[in-house]
Motif scaffolding. Structure first.
Motif, PDB file in Angstrom:
ATOM      1  N   UNK A 151     -26.834  26.569  24.995  1.00  0.00           N
ATOM      2  CA  UNK A 151     -25.953  25.733  24.175  1.00  0.00           C
ATOM      3  C   UNK A 151     -25.466  26.503  22.957  1.00  0.00           C
ATOM      4  N   UNK A 152     -26.325  27.339  22.378  1.00  0.00           N
ATOM      5  CA  UNK A 152     -25.894  28.182  21.263  1.00  0.00           C
ATOM      6  C   UNK A 152     -24.716  29.058  21.677  1.00  0.00           C
ATOM      7  N   UNK A 153     -24.802  29.646  22.870  1.00  0.00           N
ATOM      8  CA  UNK A 153     -23.701  30.461  23.366  1.00  0.00           C
ATOM      9  C   UNK A 153     -22.424  29.658  23.532  1.00  0.00           C
ATOM     10  N   UNK A 154     -22.541  28.433  24.033  1.00  0.00           N
ATOM     11  CA  UNK A 154     -21.366  27.576  24.208  1.00  0.00           C
ATOM     12  C   UNK A 154     -20.779  27.158  22.861  1.00  0.00           C
ATOM     13  N   UNK A 155     -21.643  26.832  21.910  1.00  0.00           N
ATOM     14  CA  UNK A 155     -21.157  26.423  20.591  1.00  0.00           C
ATOM     15  C   UNK A 155     -20.411  27.561  19.904  1.00  0.00           C
TER      16      UNK A 155
ATOM     17  N   UNK B 100     -28.069  27.317  14.198  1.00  0.00           N
ATOM     18  CA  UNK B 100     -28.832  28.514  14.544  1.00  0.00           C
ATOM     19  C   UNK B 100     -30.199  28.528  13.881  1.00  0.00           C
ATOM     20  N   UNK B 101     -30.281  28.028  12.648  1.00  0.00           N
ATOM     21  CA  UNK B 101     -31.572  28.001  11.955  1.00  0.00           C
ATOM     22  C   UNK B 101     -32.579  27.137  12.703  1.00  0.00           C
ATOM     23  N   UNK B 102     -32.103  26.036  13.269  1.00  0.00           N
ATOM     24  CA  UNK B 102     -33.000  25.180  14.035  1.00  0.00           C
ATOM     25  C   UNK B 102     -33.525  25.876  15.269  1.00  0.00           C
ATOM     26  N   UNK B 103     -32.633  26.586  15.970  1.00  0.00           N
ATOM     27  CA  UNK B 103     -33.045  27.278  17.187  1.00  0.00           C
ATOM     28  C   UNK B 103     -34.028  28.400  16.886  1.00  0.00           C
TER      29      UNK B 103
ATOM     30  N   UNK C 227     -44.337  25.693  30.360  1.00  0.00           N
ATOM     31  CA  UNK C 227     -43.151  25.866  31.200  1.00  0.00           C
ATOM     32  C   UNK C 227     -42.025  24.954  30.732  1.00  0.00           C
ATOM     33  N   UNK C 228     -42.386  23.757  30.305  1.00  0.00           N
ATOM     34  CA  UNK C 228     -41.372  22.832  29.792  1.00  0.00           C
ATOM     35  C   UNK C 228     -40.730  23.400  28.528  1.00  0.00           C
ATOM     36  N   UNK C 229     -41.535  24.016  27.670  1.00  0.00           N
ATOM     37  CA  UNK C 229     -40.971  24.616  26.454  1.00  0.00           C
ATOM     38  C   UNK C 229     -40.059  25.787  26.799  1.00  0.00           C
ATOM     39  N   UNK C 230     -40.403  26.537  27.864  1.00  0.00           N
ATOM     40  CA  UNK C 230     -39.533  27.634  28.293  1.00  0.00           C
ATOM     41  C   UNK C 230     -38.193  27.095  28.776  1.00  0.00           C
ATOM     42  N   UNK C 231     -38.232  25.983  29.489  1.00  0.00           N
ATOM     43  CA  UNK C 231     -37.000  25.331  29.933  1.00  0.00           C
ATOM     44  C   UNK C 231     -36.174  24.897  28.724  1.00  0.00           C
ATOM     45  N   UNK C 232     -36.844  24.326  27.740  1.00  0.00           N
ATOM     46  CA  UNK C 232     -36.154  23.825  26.551  1.00  0.00           C
ATOM     47  C   UNK C 232     -35.488  24.957  25.771  1.00  0.00           C
ATOM     48  N   UNK C 233     -36.208  26.057  25.546  1.00  0.00           N
ATOM     49  CA  UNK C 233     -35.640  27.162  24.771  1.00  0.00           C
ATOM     50  C   UNK C 233     -34.482  27.824  25.515  1.00  0.00           C
TER      51      UNK C 233
END
Length: 335
Positions: free
Chosen positions: A271-275, A130-133, A259-265
């Protein structure tokens, strides 16, 4: 308190501002003409729903969204939402990975290069969980919002007639309900994952009110800008590029990167939700689970970004809308 509140605010805002929102596609699809009241209503509903979900997550000491869903909807309906959220998070993550490859094709880079880069960065990001995100969101989300708002304001000021709001017919206000409800799935997943991290109730107010105001303000300016180029939108797959059509190519280049950064975030938040959902079932570190998730999704990207968006998003829309009709009002009255 303020710093931590802003951190959660940016995480929540970054979850909402994905590729569809940043490109203008979602804004135009849900709003458009006669939508000033609809956008203001969405902003208020988003604040209320986010506040209720986050407070409930804190009070239940939830580690994932299942406990929150059961409190909001009851166990029977929560099971249906749980399956839908898992499906939503998996499929939209796959679509975002594919979108990362498709976006970099703008710079004549191979599709698979963009996919590989997206997957590697996601795995590296979750070495710090989470800290990374939140660290990435603290940098990328403000940059995306500031650039987007500056471009939209300049466009409004340089357009004939300047910025204006039409307060006449407001027949599109029901879209606020649909737009809010359909975006609650990833929001529930993310907010439920951070409930145990909240240290002060002021953080909740900052996160929910701040994100609601940002999303409402950006949506309003964005929608008004798109209305000015409504006749040209059919010519562009990405509505934002219709606004940028008269600007230097370097600006289009910069916004493509954003836009690419928006896709990445968006992919990272999913993935945070899945983890958080599966961490009680697996003891592996977050980066390893992320590696498993993105590896499993790579075959899905072979269909191509446009195909995935056209097929899966429409399918998810239908499934979400059925459950939205069953449970949209329930978050306002936890049980």
């Amino acid at each position: 308190m303020i710093g931590r509140g802003i951190k959660w605010m940016l995480l929540l805002t970054g979850t909402m501002i994905g590729a569809g929102y940043a490109s203008g596609r979602e804004i135009w699809q849900f709003f458009g003409a006669d939508s000033v009241v609809a956008i203001l209503l969405f902003s208020g509903l988003f604040m209320i729903c986010s506040y209720v979900i986050l407070k409930l997550s804190i009070s239940l000491k939830a580690e994932n969204y299942v406990v929150v869903l059961e409190a909001l909807l009851g166990k029977r309906l929560a099971k249906a939402y749980d399956k839908l959220i898992i499906l939503y998070l998996f499929l939209t993550t796959g679509i975002m990975i594919s979108g990362g490859g498709a976006t970099l094709q703008t710079f004549e880079l191979p599709y698979w290069f963009g996919i590989g880069l997206m997957c590697i960065l996601l795995v590296v990001l979750f070495i710090w969980d989470l800290d990374g995100l939140t660290s990435v969101n603290n940098f990328l989300t403000p940059m995306l919002i500031i650039c987007l708002v500056v471009i939209l304001i300049i466009f409004q000021w340089t357009s004939e007639g300047g910025f204006s709001l039409e307060w006449g017919a407001q027949s599109n206000w029901p879209s606020a309900l649909t737009f809010t409800a359909l975006n609650l799935l990833p929001v529930v997943a993310v907010l439920s994952a951070i409930g145990t991290k909240i240290e002060h109730k002021g953080e909740v107010w900052i996160a929910t009110i701040g994100s609601g105001l940002i999303l409402g303000g950006v949506s309003l300016i964005y929608n008004q800008s798109l209305l000015r180029v409504a006749d040209d939108l059919l010519l562009y797959e990405i509505p934002l590029f219709s606004i940028l059509s008269s600007y230097p190519s370097i600006l289009i280049f910069a916004m493509t990167i954003l836009l690419w950064t928006a896709i990445f975030t968006t992919a990272a938040a999913n993935i945070l939700g899945l983890l958080s959902r599966f961490k009680n079932l697996f003891t592996a570190p977050g980066w390893l689970l992320t590696f498993v998730i993105v590896t499993a999704l790579i075959p899905m990207t072979t269909f191509g970004f446009s195909t995935l968006v056209g097929f899966f998003v429409s399918s998810l829309w239908d499934a979400e809308f059925i459950l939205v009709r069953l449970g949209f009002a329930l978050p306002l009255s936890p049980r």
